[in-house]
Write a protein that holds these residues in place. Sequence first.
Motif, PDB file in Angstrom:
ATOM      1  N   ASP A   1       0.861  -1.174   0.000  1.00  0.00           N
ATOM      2  CA  ASP A   1       0.000   0.000   0.000  1.00  0.00           C
ATOM      3  C   ASP A   1       0.899   1.227   0.000  1.00  0.00           C
ATOM      4  N   ARG A   2       1.004   1.852  -1.140  1.00  0.00           N
ATOM      5  CA  ARG A   2       1.937   2.979  -1.286  1.00  0.00           C
ATOM      6  C   ARG A   2       1.580   4.158  -0.382  1.00  0.00           C
ATOM      7  N   GLY A   3       0.281   4.355  -0.132  1.00  0.00           N
ATOM      8  CA  GLY A   3      -0.134   5.493   0.694  1.00  0.00           C
ATOM      9  C   GLY A   3       0.330   5.379   2.141  1.00  0.00           C
ATOM     10  N   SER A   4       0.259   4.193   2.703  1.00  0.00           N
ATOM     11  CA  SER A   4       0.608   4.035   4.112  1.00  0.00           C
ATOM     12  C   SER A   4       1.995   3.433   4.305  1.00  0.00           C
ATOM     13  N   GLY A   5       2.528   2.851   3.256  1.00  0.00           N
ATOM     14  CA  GLY A   5       3.827   2.197   3.375  1.00  0.00           C
ATOM     15  C   GLY A   5       3.742   0.795   3.954  1.00  0.00           C
ATOM     16  N   HIS A   6       2.520   0.304   4.188  1.00  0.00           N
ATOM     17  CA  HIS A   6       2.329  -1.028   4.755  1.00  0.00           C
ATOM     18  C   HIS A   6       2.244  -2.081   3.657  1.00  0.00           C
ATOM     19  N   VAL A   7       2.601  -3.278   4.035  1.00  0.00           N
ATOM     20  CA  VAL A   7       2.384  -4.417   3.164  1.00  0.00           C
ATOM     21  C   VAL A   7       1.041  -5.020   3.546  1.00  0.00           C
ATOM     22  N   VAL A   8       0.158  -5.175   2.578  1.00  0.00           N
ATOM     23  CA  VAL A   8      -1.183  -5.694   2.826  1.00  0.00           C
ATOM     24  C   VAL A   8      -1.195  -7.174   2.464  1.00  0.00           C
ATOM     25  N   PHE A   9      -1.580  -7.982   3.430  1.00  0.00           N
ATOM     26  CA  PHE A   9      -1.668  -9.431   3.224  1.00  0.00           C
ATOM     27  C   PHE A   9      -3.134  -9.813   3.278  1.00  0.00           C
ATOM     28  N   GLU A  10      -3.651 -10.342   2.182  1.00  0.00           N
ATOM     29  CA  GLU A  10      -5.043 -10.749   2.117  1.00  0.00           C
ATOM     30  C   GLU A  10      -5.109 -12.226   1.791  1.00  0.00           C
ATOM     31  N   MET A  11      -6.067 -12.907   2.430  1.00  0.00           N
ATOM     32  CA  MET A  11      -6.229 -14.327   2.175  1.00  0.00           C
ATOM     33  C   MET A  11      -7.714 -14.625   2.071  1.00  0.00           C
ATOM     34  N   ASP A  12      -8.140 -15.249   0.993  1.00  0.00           N
ATOM     35  CA  ASP A  12      -9.537 -15.619   0.807  1.00  0.00           C
ATOM     36  C   ASP A  12      -9.740 -17.001   1.420  1.00  0.00           C
ATOM     37  N   LEU A  13     -10.560 -17.058   2.470  1.00  0.00           N
ATOM     38  CA  LEU A  13     -10.806 -18.313   3.177  1.00  0.00           C
ATOM     39  C   LEU A  13     -12.124 -18.967   2.765  1.00  0.00           C
ATOM     40  N   SER A  14     -12.733 -18.505   1.688  1.00  0.00           N
ATOM     41  CA  SER A  14     -14.032 -19.037   1.264  1.00  0.00           C
ATOM     42  C   SER A  14     -13.990 -20.540   1.043  1.00  0.00           C
ATOM     43  N   LEU A  15     -12.985 -21.013   0.325  1.00  0.00           N
ATOM     44  CA  LEU A  15     -12.892 -22.441   0.038  1.00  0.00           C
ATOM     45  C   LEU A  15     -12.693 -23.235   1.332  1.00  0.00           C
ATOM     46  N   GLN A  16     -11.838 -22.757   2.224  1.00  0.00           N
ATOM     47  CA  GLN A  16     -11.604 -23.453   3.485  1.00  0.00           C
ATOM     48  C   GLN A  16     -12.859 -23.469   4.348  1.00  0.00           C
ATOM     49  N   GLU A  17     -13.621 -22.368   4.342  1.00  0.00           N
ATOM     50  CA  GLU A  17     -14.857 -22.317   5.125  1.00  0.00           C
ATOM     51  C   GLU A  17     -15.873 -23.297   4.556  1.00  0.00           C
ATOM     52  N   ALA A  18     -15.975 -23.382   3.245  1.00  0.00           N
ATOM     53  CA  ALA A  18     -16.896 -24.341   2.633  1.00  0.00           C
ATOM     54  C   ALA A  18     -16.497 -25.766   2.998  1.00  0.00           C
ATOM     55  N   ARG A  19     -15.214 -26.061   2.991  1.00  0.00           N
ATOM     56  CA  ARG A  19     -14.740 -27.399   3.385  1.00  0.00           C
ATOM     57  C   ARG A  19     -15.053 -27.686   4.847  1.00  0.00           C
ATOM     58  N   ARG A  20     -14.830 -26.697   5.696  1.00  0.00           N
ATOM     59  CA  ARG A  20     -15.089 -26.868   7.129  1.00  0.00           C
ATOM     60  C   ARG A  20     -16.569 -27.174   7.362  1.00  0.00           C
ATOM     61  N   ARG A  21     -17.440 -26.417   6.714  1.00  0.00           N
ATOM     62  CA  ARG A  21     -18.875 -26.643   6.883  1.00  0.00           C
ATOM     63  C   ARG A  21     -19.281 -28.018   6.365  1.00  0.00           C
TER      64      ARG A  21
END
Length: 82
Positions: free
Chosen positions: A4-24
């Motif tokens: 994120d150039r504005g804040s200087g932070h590294v943004v880590f995103e993870m989509d857990l949709s598939l894991q949640e579907a498996r868990r259910r």
Amino acid sequence: MRHDRGSGHVVFEMDLSLQEARRRAEVVAALGPDWDPLAVMRAEEEAYDLLYSGLDQGQRETYAMLVAAGVLPRREAGRASD
């Protein structure tokens, strides 16, 4: 990951949709083929009816206070708590 150039932070995103579907799916599989959600709900209602049956005056007042405060859900008229 993205930077994120504005804040200087590294943004880590993870989509857990598939894991949640498996868990259910695993939860439902673990319940087994004999699991009857409607029967479970009926049994829970019967348990609440027993829990709130036979209340004395003070207990009924406390129950009404807790319902008014939103702590307990209001039960329909003619139920065991009436």
